[in-house]
Design a protein around this motif. Structure first.
Motif, PDB file in Angstrom:
ATOM      1  N   MET A 161      77.617  26.596   1.200  1.00 48.39           N
ATOM      2  CA  MET A 161      78.453  26.411   0.012  1.00 48.39           C
ATOM      3  C   MET A 161      78.806  24.936  -0.145  1.00 48.39           C
ATOM      4  O   MET A 161      79.215  24.270   0.817  1.00 48.39           O
ATOM      5  CB  MET A 161      79.750  27.224   0.128  1.00 48.39           C
ATOM      6  CG  MET A 161      79.552  28.721   0.127  1.00 48.39           C
ATOM      7  SD  MET A 161      81.124  29.623   0.052  1.00 48.39           S
ATOM      8  CE  MET A 161      81.820  29.243   1.662  1.00 48.39           C
ATOM      9  N   GLU A 176      81.385  24.914  -5.062  1.00 44.85           N
ATOM     10  CA  GLU A 176      81.201  26.373  -4.962  1.00 44.85           C
ATOM     11  C   GLU A 176      82.355  27.004  -4.187  1.00 44.85           C
ATOM     12  O   GLU A 176      82.847  28.073  -4.564  1.00 44.85           O
ATOM     13  CB  GLU A 176      79.857  26.676  -4.295  1.00 44.85           C
ATOM     14  CG  GLU A 176      78.664  26.391  -5.203  1.00 44.85           C
ATOM     15  CD  GLU A 176      77.330  26.388  -4.497  1.00 44.85           C
ATOM     16  OE1 GLU A 176      76.307  26.592  -5.176  1.00 44.85           O
ATOM     17  OE2 GLU A 176      77.285  26.163  -3.250  1.00 44.85           O
ATOM     18  N   ILE A 177      82.800  26.343  -3.118  1.00 43.08           N
ATOM     19  CA  ILE A 177      83.947  26.862  -2.357  1.00 43.08           C
ATOM     20  C   ILE A 177      85.153  26.995  -3.287  1.00 43.08           C
ATOM     21  O   ILE A 177      85.825  28.028  -3.318  1.00 43.08           O
ATOM     22  CB  ILE A 177      84.273  25.937  -1.169  1.00 43.08           C
ATOM     23  CG1 ILE A 177      83.177  26.010  -0.112  1.00 43.08           C
ATOM     24  CG2 ILE A 177      85.630  26.297  -0.546  1.00 43.08           C
ATOM     25  CD1 ILE A 177      83.261  24.925   0.956  1.00 43.08           C
ATOM     26  N   GLY A 189      78.258  31.474   2.600  1.00 41.03           N
ATOM     27  CA  GLY A 189      78.631  32.290   1.445  1.00 41.03           C
ATOM     28  C   GLY A 189      78.458  33.780   1.608  1.00 41.03           C
ATOM     29  O   GLY A 189      78.172  34.490   0.638  1.00 41.03           O
ATOM     30  N   LEU A 216      77.302  33.971  -2.323  1.00 36.79           N
ATOM     31  CA  LEU A 216      76.791  32.698  -2.837  1.00 36.79           C
ATOM     32  C   LEU A 216      75.561  32.887  -3.734  1.00 36.79           C
ATOM     33  O   LEU A 216      75.480  32.295  -4.811  1.00 36.79           O
ATOM     34  CB  LEU A 216      76.455  31.755  -1.669  1.00 36.79           C
ATOM     35  CG  LEU A 216      76.033  30.338  -2.044  1.00 36.79           C
ATOM     36  CD1 LEU A 216      77.091  29.643  -2.884  1.00 36.79           C
ATOM     37  CD2 LEU A 216      75.714  29.516  -0.788  1.00 36.79           C
ATOM     38  N   ARG A 271      75.372  31.783  -7.522  1.00 37.67           N
ATOM     39  CA  ARG A 271      74.450  30.757  -8.022  1.00 37.67           C
ATOM     40  C   ARG A 271      73.575  31.297  -9.159  1.00 37.67           C
ATOM     41  O   ARG A 271      73.089  30.542  -9.985  1.00 37.67           O
ATOM     42  CB  ARG A 271      73.574  30.237  -6.876  1.00 37.67           C
ATOM     43  CG  ARG A 271      74.326  29.319  -5.923  1.00 37.67           C
ATOM     44  CD  ARG A 271      73.461  28.799  -4.813  1.00 37.67           C
ATOM     45  NE  ARG A 271      74.186  27.806  -4.010  1.00 37.67           N
ATOM     46  CZ  ARG A 271      73.718  27.265  -2.884  1.00 37.67           C
ATOM     47  NH1 ARG A 271      72.520  27.637  -2.421  1.00 37.67           N
ATOM     48  NH2 ARG A 271      74.427  26.367  -2.210  1.00 37.67           N
TER      49      ARG A 271
END
Ligand code: SF4
Length: 335
Positions: A50, A54-55, A270, A285, A289
């Motif tokens: 990540m 993204e986190i 993720g 994740l 994405r």
């Protein structure tokens, strides 16, 4: 599947999971024997980890569903170069932020933590003796960690110390650790050694809640006070009368506390873990994405959560090493 967002974090046992622990990295600057397998672990490729953005965005989703507390763990969270950015972004969310660190890089972040109104820190230290610290961490960093603990205390932070007790290694220091709470308002937390992939765990190495209490009763026959535990607390809390600080025992093995569990974990790559002991993981994740909703995955993960210890609800099951290898090593979960 139309999901009511307020139910997403609730499992089949009615436990609402408001506490998200995020492992920022699988890397660490120590090599603790109960956490990092002797041969290390194969590190995940950077493209599968990540990013800071993204986190933040995934955490924002969890907060939207009801998460009120986020703890940053690792490996060692502060080895990430973008740790300050991650912290600043998460600190902008309406959540309580906690950090668990080995203390080696922590003092340089004191101004950052203060700016982001983080006034407590959890530092891992399994021995107060330099030679034993080096033996269990496989690194020569005792003074650095010890001085950092004192520095955070002097700077007014609420300091908690995490100590993993291992038989015939550091249980002889239980009273020394408790005596740290005499003149300092810190919390010493004793953690029962837990089984994870690659840490050679067995029941004989465990120092149980009862063994700890027996030692404390023997040394403080009349002064031991039981404190009231907070809801969802993982620890059983105690105090020596007249001491400024307190101590706790986290007894996942001999006295698990799963009934009130409110914790879920996000790994650095993720994956969502509905329990510390569970080998089941749900990718967050990848769908994130792919701009897919993650709410149904979060709910699925929680609807697959066992009542206790990832299904290892008996000590027989807990002793079964085959089940341990189905899980990750601690270094890539973050506790
Ligand atoms: S063992 Fe699993 S279910 Fe039990 S308290 Fe820990 S995370 Fe929660």
């Amino acid at each position: 599947m139309n999901i009511d967002s307020k139910d997403i974090l609730t499992d089949n046992f009615g436990r609402k999971h408001t506490y998200l622990r995020i492992s920022l990295t699988e890397k660490c600057n120590l090599r603790c024997t109960y956490c990092m397998p002797a041969d290390g672990i194969p590190l995940t490729a950077k493209k599968h980890l990540m990013t800071a953005e993204e986190i933040y965005k995934i955490a924002t989703e969890f907060v939207r569903f009801g998460v009120t507390k986020i703890r940053l763990t690792g490996g060692e969270p502060m080895v990430r170069k973008d740790f300050p950015l991650i912290l600043e972004q998460l600190a902008s969310l309406p959540v309580e932020i906690g950090i668990t660190t080995n203390g080696i890089l922590a003092d340089r972040h004191i101004p950052l933590l203060k700016e982001n109104k983080i006034n407590s820190i959890t530092i891992s230290i399994d021995s107060l003796q330099k030679h034993k610290f080096e033996k269990i961490t496989r690194r020569n960093e005792f003074e650095k960690v010890w001085n950092t603990i004192q520095k955070f205390h002097k700077e007014g932070f609420k300091v908690k110390l995490n100590i993993v007790l291992i038989k015939n290694f550091n249980e002889d220091e239980i009273i020394d650790f408790i005596n740290l709470t005499k003149d300092q308002d810190i919390i010493v937390r004793f953690i029962e050694f837990m089984p994870f992939d690659g840490n050679q765990w067995n029941m004989d190495k465990l120092v149980s809640l009862q063994e700890i209490l027996d030692k404390v009763h023997y040394n403080f026959p009349l002064q031991l006070k039981r404190l009231t535990d907070l809801p969802n607390d993982t620890s059983k809390n105690y105090k020596i009368e007249g001491y400024k600080g307190s101590f706790s025992i986290i007894s996942s093995v001999t006295n698990p506390f799963c009934d009130s569990c409110n914790r879920i974990r996000l790994t650095a790559d993720g994956k969502l873990k509905n329990c510390l002991f569970s080998g089941n993981e749900f990718s967050i994740l990848e769908p994130f994405r792919a701009n897919k909703s993650i709410s149904s995955i979060i709910q699925e993960a929680l609807l697959h959560k066992f009542a206790a210890r990832g299904g290892m609800d008996t000590s027989e099951k807990l002793k079964n090493p085959e089940l341990h290898t189905k899980n990750r090593s601690m270094i890539s979960i973050g506790g």
